[in-house]
Design a protein around this motif. Structure first.
Motif, PDB file in Angstrom:
ATOM      1  N   LEU A   3       0.711  -1.121  -0.431  1.00  0.00           N
ATOM      2  CA  LEU A   3       0.083   0.638   0.057  1.00  0.00           C
ATOM      3  C   LEU A   3       0.730   1.342   0.184  1.00  0.00           C
ATOM      4  CD1 LEU A   3      -2.537  -1.436   3.329  1.00  0.00           C
ATOM      5  CD2 LEU A   3      -2.757  -0.888   0.649  1.00  0.00           C
ATOM      6  N   ALA A   4       0.681   2.607  -0.600  1.00  0.00           N
ATOM      7  CA  ALA A   4       0.393   3.639  -0.579  1.00  0.00           C
ATOM      8  C   ALA A   4       0.435   4.444   1.057  1.00  0.00           C
ATOM      9  CB  ALA A   4       0.150   4.838  -1.076  1.00  0.00           C
ATOM     10  N   HIS A  49       5.189   5.332  -0.368  1.00  0.00           N
ATOM     11  CA  HIS A  49       4.738   4.014  -1.323  1.00  0.00           C
ATOM     12  C   HIS A  49       6.181   3.622  -1.383  1.00  0.00           C
ATOM     13  CE1 HIS A  49       3.341   0.777  -3.673  1.00  0.00           C
ATOM     14  NE2 HIS A  49       4.244   1.019  -4.429  1.00  0.00           N
ATOM     15  N   VAL A  50       7.101   2.273  -0.838  1.00  0.00           N
ATOM     16  CA  VAL A  50       8.685   1.491  -0.830  1.00  0.00           C
ATOM     17  C   VAL A  50       9.241   1.815  -0.110  1.00  0.00           C
ATOM     18  CG1 VAL A  50       7.414   0.086  -2.062  1.00  0.00           C
ATOM     19  CG2 VAL A  50       8.227   1.571  -2.725  1.00  0.00           C
ATOM     20  N   GLY A  51       9.044   2.987   0.442  1.00  0.00           N
ATOM     21  CA  GLY A  51       9.966   3.613   1.756  1.00  0.00           C
ATOM     22  C   GLY A  51       9.982   5.103   0.665  1.00  0.00           C
ATOM     23  N   PHE A  52       9.412   5.762  -0.713  1.00  0.00           N
ATOM     24  CA  PHE A  52       8.712   7.030  -0.939  1.00  0.00           C
ATOM     25  C   PHE A  52       8.459   7.935  -0.060  1.00  0.00           C
ATOM     26  CE2 PHE A  52      12.664   4.611  -3.278  1.00  0.00           C
ATOM     27  CZ  PHE A  52      13.367   4.914  -3.549  1.00  0.00           C
ATOM     28  N   ALA A  53       8.057   9.231   0.072  1.00  0.00           N
ATOM     29  CA  ALA A  53       7.812   9.919   0.154  1.00  0.00           C
ATOM     30  C   ALA A  53       7.113  10.325  -1.391  1.00  0.00           C
ATOM     31  CB  ALA A  53       8.054  10.871   1.366  1.00  0.00           C
ATOM     32  N   LEU A  54       5.901  10.813  -1.966  1.00  0.00           N
ATOM     33  CA  LEU A  54       5.325  10.555  -3.180  1.00  0.00           C
ATOM     34  C   LEU A  54       4.135  11.850  -3.196  1.00  0.00           C
ATOM     35  CD1 LEU A  54       4.478   6.711  -4.224  1.00  0.00           C
ATOM     36  CD2 LEU A  54       6.890   8.599  -4.731  1.00  0.00           C
ATOM     37  N   ARG A  64      -7.779   9.547   8.586  1.00  0.00           N
ATOM     38  CA  ARG A  64      -8.829   9.315   8.435  1.00  0.00           C
ATOM     39  C   ARG A  64      -8.265   8.389   7.191  1.00  0.00           C
ATOM     40  NH1 ARG A  64     -11.837  13.332   5.457  1.00  0.00           N
ATOM     41  NH2 ARG A  64     -11.129  12.784   3.499  1.00  0.00           N
ATOM     42  N   THR A  65      -7.878   8.225   6.637  1.00  0.00           N
ATOM     43  CA  THR A  65      -6.704   7.124   5.958  1.00  0.00           C
ATOM     44  C   THR A  65      -5.959   5.871   7.147  1.00  0.00           C
ATOM     45  OG1 THR A  65      -6.673   8.532   4.192  1.00  0.00           O
ATOM     46  CG2 THR A  65      -5.753   6.403   3.807  1.00  0.00           C
ATOM     47  N   LEU A  66      -5.471   6.413   7.695  1.00  0.00           N
ATOM     48  CA  LEU A  66      -4.542   5.330   8.778  1.00  0.00           C
ATOM     49  C   LEU A  66      -6.294   4.925   9.881  1.00  0.00           C
ATOM     50  CD1 LEU A  66      -1.686   7.722   9.765  1.00  0.00           C
ATOM     51  CD2 LEU A  66      -2.019   5.235   9.065  1.00  0.00           C
ATOM     52  N   GLU A  67      -7.299   5.510   9.481  1.00  0.00           N
ATOM     53  CA  GLU A  67      -8.488   4.836  10.681  1.00  0.00           C
ATOM     54  C   GLU A  67      -8.990   3.848   9.997  1.00  0.00           C
ATOM     55  OE1 GLU A  67     -12.253   6.349  12.333  1.00  0.00           O
ATOM     56  OE2 GLU A  67     -11.046   7.519  12.769  1.00  0.00           O
ATOM     57  N   LEU A  68      -9.022   4.400   8.484  1.00  0.00           N
ATOM     58  CA  LEU A  68      -9.809   3.073   7.746  1.00  0.00           C
ATOM     59  C   LEU A  68      -8.756   2.322   7.591  1.00  0.00           C
ATOM     60  CD1 LEU A  68     -11.527   5.834   5.341  1.00  0.00           C
ATOM     61  CD2 LEU A  68     -12.358   4.317   7.295  1.00  0.00           C
ATOM     62  N   PHE A  69      -7.455   2.246   7.459  1.00  0.00           N
ATOM     63  CA  PHE A  69      -6.726   0.931   7.555  1.00  0.00           C
ATOM     64  C   PHE A  69      -6.589   0.184   8.671  1.00  0.00           C
ATOM     65  CE2 PHE A  69      -3.707   2.802   3.847  1.00  0.00           C
ATOM     66  CZ  PHE A  69      -4.453   2.859   2.674  1.00  0.00           C
ATOM     67  N   ALA A  70      -6.321   0.862   9.635  1.00  0.00           N
ATOM     68  CA  ALA A  70      -6.510   0.019  10.776  1.00  0.00           C
ATOM     69  C   ALA A  70      -7.733  -0.397  11.017  1.00  0.00           C
ATOM     70  CB  ALA A  70      -6.316   0.637  12.257  1.00  0.00           C
ATOM     71  N   GLU A  78       0.278  -4.505   6.404  1.00  0.00           N
ATOM     72  CA  GLU A  78       1.448  -3.673   5.163  1.00  0.00           C
ATOM     73  C   GLU A  78       2.709  -3.651   6.335  1.00  0.00           C
ATOM     74  OE1 GLU A  78       3.448  -1.617   2.603  1.00  0.00           O
ATOM     75  OE2 GLU A  78       1.591  -2.853   1.960  1.00  0.00           O
ATOM     76  N   PHE A  79       2.756  -4.092   7.536  1.00  0.00           N
ATOM     77  CA  PHE A  79       3.833  -3.339   8.909  1.00  0.00           C
ATOM     78  C   PHE A  79       3.764  -5.231   9.127  1.00  0.00           C
ATOM     79  CE2 PHE A  79       2.762   1.079   8.067  1.00  0.00           C
ATOM     80  CZ  PHE A  79       4.112   1.360   7.643  1.00  0.00           C
ATOM     81  N   GLY A  80       3.293  -5.824   9.041  1.00  0.00           N
ATOM     82  CA  GLY A  80       2.894  -6.968  10.096  1.00  0.00           C
ATOM     83  C   GLY A  80       3.306  -6.473  11.761  1.00  0.00           C
ATOM     84  N   ASP A  81       3.248  -8.018  12.742  1.00  0.00           N
ATOM     85  CA  ASP A  81       3.528  -7.039  14.075  1.00  0.00           C
ATOM     86  C   ASP A  81       4.530  -7.456  14.327  1.00  0.00           C
ATOM     87  OD1 ASP A  81       3.715  -8.142  16.558  1.00  0.00           O
ATOM     88  OD2 ASP A  81       2.048 -10.036  16.455  1.00  0.00           O
TER      89      ASP A  81
END
Length: 96
Positions: A3-4, A49-54, A64-70, A78-81
């Motif tokens: 994901l981005a 995305h893949v370590g680059f700020a785009l 809001r996006t972080l909340e939805l992703f959670a 994406e990040f694992g435990d």
């Protein structure tokens, strides 16, 4: 899936001639390359995305996006435990 993900810039520094940042992705902190967004500043949000700020992103949209992703478990995917990863890297077993 890759994901981005929006993240908040916590620190910025130059490393070996490359502008890098420490970025918080809702509790997961990673190093990110800022070469595509050279004017990004501490406290701002960006899509990474893949370590680059785009792309720069406003705080409301980022949160809001972080909340939805959670909610859908996308950040875990994406990040694992991080605890399991640390235990695995240490040669131990995952404890819950």
């Amino acid at each position: 899936m890759c994901l981005a993900v929006p993240g908040k810039v916590l620190e910025i520094e130059e490393r070996d001639g490359t502008r890098m940042a420490v970025v918080d992705f809702g509790g997961v902190v990673k190093d990110v390359c800022l070469e595509y967004l050279p004017d990004l500043e501490v406290g701002e949000y960006a899509i990474v995305h893949v370590g680059f700020a785009l792309q720069r992103l406003d705080e409301e949209s980022a949160l809001r996006t972080l909340e939805l992703f959670a909610e859908i478990g996308a950040l875990q995917e994406e990040f694992g435990d991080p605890w399991a990863s640390a235990a695995e890297a240490a040669g131990g077993e995952e404890q819950r």
